[in-house]
Design a protein around this motif. Structure first.
Motif, short mmCIF file in Angstrom:
data_model
loop_
_atom_site.label_atom_id
_atom_site.label_comp_id
_atom_site.label_asym_id
_atom_site.label_seq_id
_atom_site.Cartn_x
_atom_site.Cartn_y
_atom_site.Cartn_z
N THR A 7 6.60 17.76 19.05
CA THR A 7 7.13 18.81 19.53
C THR A 7 8.13 19.60 18.78
OG1 THR A 7 8.28 20.13 21.38
CG2 THR A 7 8.81 17.55 20.77
N PRO A 8 8.34 20.97 18.56
CA PRO A 8 9.16 21.63 17.76
C PRO A 8 10.43 21.83 18.50
CG PRO A 8 7.41 23.14 18.49
CD PRO A 8 7.01 21.77 19.07
N LEU A 9 10.53 21.72 19.81
CA LEU A 9 11.67 21.85 20.34
C LEU A 9 12.22 20.47 21.32
CD1 LEU A 9 10.77 25.15 22.23
CD2 LEU A 9 11.99 24.80 20.07
N LEU A 10 13.47 20.22 21.17
CA LEU A 10 14.04 19.08 21.92
C LEU A 10 15.18 19.58 22.84
CD1 LEU A 10 14.41 16.12 21.87
CD2 LEU A 10 16.20 16.09 20.30
N VAL A 11 15.03 19.28 24.12
CA VAL A 11 16.26 19.80 25.05
C VAL A 11 17.32 18.74 24.88
CG1 VAL A 11 16.70 20.34 27.39
CG2 VAL A 11 14.47 20.89 26.52
N VAL A 12 18.51 19.26 24.76
CA VAL A 12 19.69 18.76 24.97
C VAL A 12 20.50 19.01 26.49
CG1 VAL A 12 21.92 18.11 23.95
CG2 VAL A 12 20.05 18.52 22.48
N THR A 16 21.70 10.61 18.53
CA THR A 16 21.79 10.81 17.14
C THR A 16 20.76 11.69 16.41
OG1 THR A 16 20.75 8.89 16.31
CG2 THR A 16 22.94 8.62 16.84
N VAL A 17 21.03 12.33 15.46
CA VAL A 17 20.10 12.84 14.62
C VAL A 17 18.78 12.23 14.63
CG1 VAL A 17 19.77 14.19 12.59
CG2 VAL A 17 21.70 14.65 13.64
N MET A 18 18.80 11.21 13.98
CA MET A 18 17.52 10.34 13.94
C MET A 18 16.83 10.14 15.13
SD MET A 18 16.98 9.69 10.84
CE MET A 18 15.58 8.39 10.96
N GLU A 19 17.65 9.66 16.32
CA GLU A 19 16.96 9.67 17.52
C GLU A 19 16.41 10.78 17.96
OE1 GLU A 19 19.69 6.53 20.30
OE2 GLU A 19 20.69 8.42 19.61
N CYS A 20 16.94 12.04 17.62
CA CYS A 20 16.24 13.27 18.03
C CYS A 20 15.15 13.55 17.20
CB CYS A 20 17.33 14.24 17.52
SG CYS A 20 18.52 14.54 18.82
N ALA A 21 15.02 13.20 15.79
CA ALA A 21 14.04 13.26 14.81
C ALA A 21 12.93 12.25 15.51
CB ALA A 21 14.29 12.82 13.73
N ALA A 22 13.03 11.12 15.79
CA ALA A 22 12.23 10.11 16.23
C ALA A 22 11.56 10.61 17.54
CB ALA A 22 12.97 8.77 16.41
N LEU A 23 12.14 11.22 18.39
CA LEU A 23 11.44 11.56 19.59
C LEU A 23 10.60 12.73 19.34
CD1 LEU A 23 11.14 11.35 22.67
CD2 LEU A 23 13.12 12.86 23.03
N ILE A 75 13.47 15.61 25.83
CA ILE A 75 14.94 15.71 26.32
C ILE A 75 15.73 14.48 25.74
CG2 ILE A 75 14.49 14.62 28.60
CD1 ILE A 75 16.22 16.89 29.69
N VAL A 76 17.11 14.84 25.45
CA VAL A 76 17.97 13.67 25.13
C VAL A 76 19.27 14.16 25.67
CG1 VAL A 76 16.79 13.17 22.87
CG2 VAL A 76 18.37 15.07 22.80
N ASP A 77 20.15 13.20 25.59
CA ASP A 77 21.41 13.36 26.17
C ASP A 77 22.34 13.75 24.90
OD1 ASP A 77 24.36 11.82 26.19
OD2 ASP A 77 23.71 12.32 28.28
N GLY A 78 23.29 14.35 25.19
CA GLY A 78 24.06 15.10 24.12
C GLY A 78 24.48 13.87 23.21
#
Length: 152
Positions: free
Chosen positions: A122-127, A109-116, A103-106
């Protein structure tokens, strides 16, 4: 780009929802998983299709896959009946065995999302912001964005 800009609408299921309906949602939309929220709408976990399969397939068959050969199609179809009368909560592993919620805050960044996503596999990341789900970022969408950036 920020997570809120690339987040997509994605199906959510409640812990109290019918397990068979959740499995059908996964199957009909060919989703890798669904986001599970509590009855207040706060994200709890991601239910991957593989976890539903773990629930459907008897443990002894999981331990010895060669036993799966004795199941004909009619018998295999009956596995789904184990979901009848169950809730999504019953499909989830115990809290202490669940993977960390991706899960990330809105504003991530795209790189933060990709790194997590890479770290948690996981194939899914909750915003979400303030426990309210705004959408999901999928690994395939992130790959598309990262590959576009590398185009000559």
């Amino acid at each position: 780009m920020r997570a809120r800009e690339v987040a997509e609408d994605y199906p959510l299921v409640k812990v109290s929802d019918d397990a068979l309906d959740a499995a059908r949602l996964l199957a009909q939309r060919r989703l890798p998983g669904v986001v599970v929220v509590d009855d207040g709408g706060r994200p709890v976990t991601v239910l991957p299709g593989s976890q539903v399969l773990r629930f459907l397939i008897p443990g002894y068959v999981q331990d010895d896959p060669s036993l799966a050969r004795v199941y004909d199609e009619r018998t295999a179809d009956k596995c789904a009946s184990t979901l009848r009368g169950r809730t999504v909560k019953e499909l989830l592993p115990p809290k202490e065995k669940r993977h960390e919620l991706a899960i990330v805050d809105g504003s991530a960044t795209v790189m933060e999302c990709a790194a997590l996503m890479a770290r948690l596999r996981t194939p899914l990341l909750v915003v979400a912001e303030k426990d309210e789900v705004h959408g999901v970022v999928t690994a395939s969408h992130l790959l598309e964005l990262l590959l576009l950036a590398d185009r000559p």
